[in-house]
Design a protein around this motif. Structure first.
Motif, mmCIF file in Angstrom:
data_model
loop_
_atom_site.group_PDB
_atom_site.id
_atom_site.type_symbol
_atom_site.label_atom_id
_atom_site.label_comp_id
_atom_site.label_asym_id
_atom_site.label_seq_id
_atom_site.Cartn_x
_atom_site.Cartn_y
_atom_site.Cartn_z
ATOM 1 N N ALA A 142 3.790 21.763 -2.140
ATOM 2 C CA ALA A 142 2.773 21.449 -3.157
ATOM 3 C C ALA A 142 2.043 20.170 -2.774
ATOM 4 O O ALA A 142 0.808 20.075 -2.881
ATOM 5 N N PHE A 143 2.798 19.181 -2.271
ATOM 6 C CA PHE A 143 2.200 17.917 -1.850
ATOM 7 C C PHE A 143 1.114 18.174 -0.806
ATOM 8 O O PHE A 143 0.014 17.630 -0.872
ATOM 9 N N GLN A 144 1.419 19.046 0.149
ATOM 10 C CA GLN A 144 0.468 19.307 1.235
ATOM 11 C C GLN A 144 -0.748 20.098 0.756
ATOM 12 O O GLN A 144 -1.881 19.821 1.159
ATOM 13 N N VAL A 154 5.718 7.806 -2.766
ATOM 14 C CA VAL A 154 6.195 9.063 -3.362
ATOM 15 C C VAL A 154 7.580 9.426 -2.841
ATOM 16 O O VAL A 154 8.459 9.854 -3.600
ATOM 17 N N ARG A 155 7.795 9.216 -1.529
ATOM 18 C CA ARG A 155 9.091 9.606 -0.945
ATOM 19 C C ARG A 155 10.214 8.731 -1.507
ATOM 20 O O ARG A 155 11.309 9.223 -1.786
ATOM 21 N N ALA A 156 9.919 7.435 -1.653
ATOM 22 C CA ALA A 156 10.927 6.537 -2.246
ATOM 23 C C ALA A 156 11.225 6.970 -3.683
ATOM 24 O O ALA A 156 12.392 7.032 -4.095
ATOM 25 N N ILE A 194 9.983 5.365 8.135
ATOM 26 C CA ILE A 194 9.629 6.507 8.996
ATOM 27 C C ILE A 194 8.228 7.013 8.623
ATOM 28 O O ILE A 194 7.397 7.300 9.490
ATOM 29 N N HIS A 195 7.969 7.097 7.343
ATOM 30 C CA HIS A 195 6.652 7.572 6.884
ATOM 31 C C HIS A 195 5.547 6.637 7.391
ATOM 32 O O HIS A 195 4.529 7.095 7.931
ATOM 33 N N ALA A 196 5.762 5.328 7.244
ATOM 34 C CA ALA A 196 4.738 4.363 7.679
ATOM 35 C C ALA A 196 4.511 4.488 9.188
ATOM 36 O O ALA A 196 3.368 4.453 9.665
ATOM 37 N N GLY A 229 0.845 -1.199 0.000
ATOM 38 C CA GLY A 229 0.000 0.000 0.000
ATOM 39 C C GLY A 229 0.867 1.230 0.000
ATOM 40 O O GLY A 229 2.063 1.161 0.285
ATOM 41 N N GLY A 230 0.275 2.336 -0.329
ATOM 42 C CA GLY A 230 1.057 3.577 -0.333
ATOM 43 C C GLY A 230 1.600 3.860 -1.712
ATOM 44 O O GLY A 230 1.929 2.951 -2.474
ATOM 45 N N LYS A 231 1.677 5.138 -2.016
ATOM 46 C CA LYS A 231 2.133 5.547 -3.349
ATOM 47 C C LYS A 231 3.642 5.487 -3.475
ATOM 48 O O LYS A 231 4.184 5.554 -4.557
ATOM 49 N N GLY A 290 11.474 18.607 13.109
ATOM 50 C CA GLY A 290 11.001 18.160 11.794
ATOM 51 C C GLY A 290 9.573 17.649 11.907
ATOM 52 O O GLY A 290 8.695 18.346 12.435
ATOM 53 N N MET A 291 9.373 16.403 11.451
ATOM 54 C CA MET A 291 8.016 15.856 11.346
ATOM 55 C C MET A 291 7.253 15.805 12.681
ATOM 56 O O MET A 291 6.088 16.236 12.756
ATOM 57 N N ALA A 292 7.909 15.288 13.732
ATOM 58 C CA ALA A 292 7.201 15.181 15.022
ATOM 59 C C ALA A 292 6.833 16.573 15.550
ATOM 60 O O ALA A 292 5.752 16.769 16.118
HETATM 61 C C1 GRG Z 1 2.799 10.897 14.343
HETATM 62 C C2 GRG Z 1 5.112 11.876 14.558
HETATM 63 C C3 GRG Z 1 3.862 11.749 13.807
HETATM 64 C C4 GRG Z 1 3.735 12.413 12.655
HETATM 65 C C5 GRG Z 1 2.586 12.321 11.771
HETATM 66 C C6 GRG Z 1 2.844 12.692 8.321
HETATM 67 C C7 GRG Z 1 2.017 12.927 9.498
HETATM 68 C C8 GRG Z 1 2.713 13.368 10.714
HETATM 69 C C9 GRG Z 1 0.696 12.695 9.514
HETATM 70 C C10 GRG Z 1 -0.079 12.221 8.372
HETATM 71 C C11 GRG Z 1 -1.334 13.019 8.270
HETATM 72 C C12 GRG Z 1 -1.481 13.616 6.950
HETATM 73 C C13 GRG Z 1 -2.683 13.230 6.193
HETATM 74 C C14 GRG Z 1 -0.581 14.471 6.475
HETATM 75 C C15 GRG Z 1 -0.717 15.071 5.169
HETATM 76 C C16 GRG Z 1 0.279 14.654 4.161
HETATM 77 C C17 GRG Z 1 0.599 13.227 4.235
HETATM 78 C C18 GRG Z 1 1.824 12.873 4.953
HETATM 79 C C19 GRG Z 1 -0.185 12.340 3.627
HETATM 80 C C20 GRG Z 1 0.084 10.904 3.582
HETATM 81 O O1 GRG Z 1 1.142 10.646 2.717
HETATM 82 P P1 GRG Z 1 0.924 9.879 1.338
HETATM 83 O O2 GRG Z 1 -0.259 10.435 0.612
HETATM 84 O O3 GRG Z 1 0.559 8.429 1.897
HETATM 85 O O4 GRG Z 1 2.215 9.843 0.596
HETATM 86 P P2 GRG Z 1 0.786 6.988 1.230
HETATM 87 O O5 GRG Z 1 -0.245 6.118 1.896
HETATM 88 O O6 GRG Z 1 0.592 7.082 -0.249
HETATM 89 O O7 GRG Z 1 2.179 6.579 1.600
#
Ligand code: GRG
Length: 289
Positions: free
Chosen positions: A211-213, A41-43, A70-72, A37-39, A146-148
């Motif tokens: 742009a992604f956001q 994109v980061r990879a 990390i993303h997962a 699952g997942g696109k 950063g992310m957290a």
């Molecule tokens: C819990 C430390 C901690 C951080 C969470 C990334 C994030 C921070 C939360 C995700 C919530 C969210 C919807 C953020 C918007 C952008 C985003 C990261 C979307 C999800 O990424 P995709 O679309 O997901 O690349 P897939 O499933 O394709 O990998």
């Protein structure tokens, strides 16, 4: 793109502990959260930046896998009831729904540890010093600066009105930091980058991350749950400040286009090796999920 997606999928499959070894349920949940699952994109961004730096795809695959871990982890924790409280992720029940909350917490912890284990394993990049720098880059991107940290701002912003610069600050951290790390790690796997090219990639990463956001916020109001594979319309329900709530749909779409142009302009001089980065920019802005 498909080749690189399969390559990173293969590395992830290999580095995740099998669900047959103890603690089997935790390993099963880790695999559930990461695989199939997942696109990616980061990879893909890591591979595309690696091409600019003439990196070996086998090396980039390791860095790309670490970023995806990390993303997962961030998605698993983000879906927990104490955070975004979502029950659907990547078109299937969120990790804490399919397993339980405590397991989901440990999945996130373990995926984060595994990312750094992978990145610091026997030298696989061109030199150990650069590998150490990659560990530092990813750690900084994932942490409180950063992310957290971005997630902390996000949680504190519910019900508040943010200005555009405040919204941008949040997203540069929450979403942008890991996207930037993906680009920088991919590039660091190669040898061919001078300071100017590095700065251009960094600038590209900033604009494409934003742009992604912006597109993510637009999709939340414009796409449906089955296309997204996660609950649509949640931002408004949770009273979260987003680009759409601050700027409206029309202006947000324009902003996405402007950011796309800025991202493309940043890598304009990088020549044909940056072709995949350009393709990914189009994908990020035009995507439907
Ligand atoms: C819990 C430390 C901690 C951080 C969470 C990334 C994030 C921070 C939360 C995700 C919530 C969210 C919807 C953020 C918007 C952008 C985003 C990261 C979307 C999800 O990424 P995709 O679309 O997901 O690349 P897939 O499933 O394709 O990998």
């Amino acid at each position: 793109m498909r080749v690189h997606q399969l390559r990173v999928e293969e590395v992830l499959e290999q580095i995740l502990p099998p669900s047959t070894i103890a603690p089997a349920r935790l390993h099963e949940a880790m695999r559930y959260a990461v695989l199939g699952g997942g696109k990616r994109v980061r990879a893909l961004l890591a591979f595309a930046a690696g091409e600019v730096a003439h990196a070996q795809p086998e090396s980039v695959a390791v860095a790309a896998a670490a970023v995806e871990l990390i993303h997962a982890y961030s998605l698993v924790h983000d879906d927990l009831p104490c955070m975004d409280d979502d029950r659907l992720r990547r078109g299937k029940p969120a990790c804490h729904v399919a397993f339980d909350e405590a397991t989901a917490l440990l999945v996130g912890d373990s995926l984060q540890s595994l990312a750094f284990q992978v990145l610091s394993q026997r030298p696989w990049a061109c030199d150990p010093g650069r590998q150490l720098e990659m560990v530092r880059t990813l750690a900084a991107a994932a942490g409180s600066r950063g992310m957290a940290g971005g997630q902390a701002i996000d949680l504190a912003s519910v019900g508040m009105e943010l200005s555009l610069p405040e919204l941008e600050f949040m997203h540069i951290h929450k979403t942008g930091a890991l996207i930037r790390a993906a680009v920088l790690l991919g590039a660091a796997c190669g040898t061919g980058l001078d300071g100017d090219a590095h700065a251009r990639l960094d600038r590209f990463a900033k604009f494409s991350g934003l742009a992604f956001q912006v597109v993510d916020d637009l999709l939340d109001v414009q796409a449906n749950t089955s296309t997204l594979g996660k609950t649509a319309g949640k931002d408004a329900v949770q009273n979260k400040p987003t680009y759409v709530s601050v700027l409206g749909v029309g202006r947000s779409r324009e902003l996405a286009e402007e950011l796309r142009s800025e991202a493309l302009a940043a890598i304009d001089r990088l020549g044909p090796q940056a072709r995949r980065l350009r393709e990914l920019t189009e994908f990020i802005v035009m995507r439907s999920h």
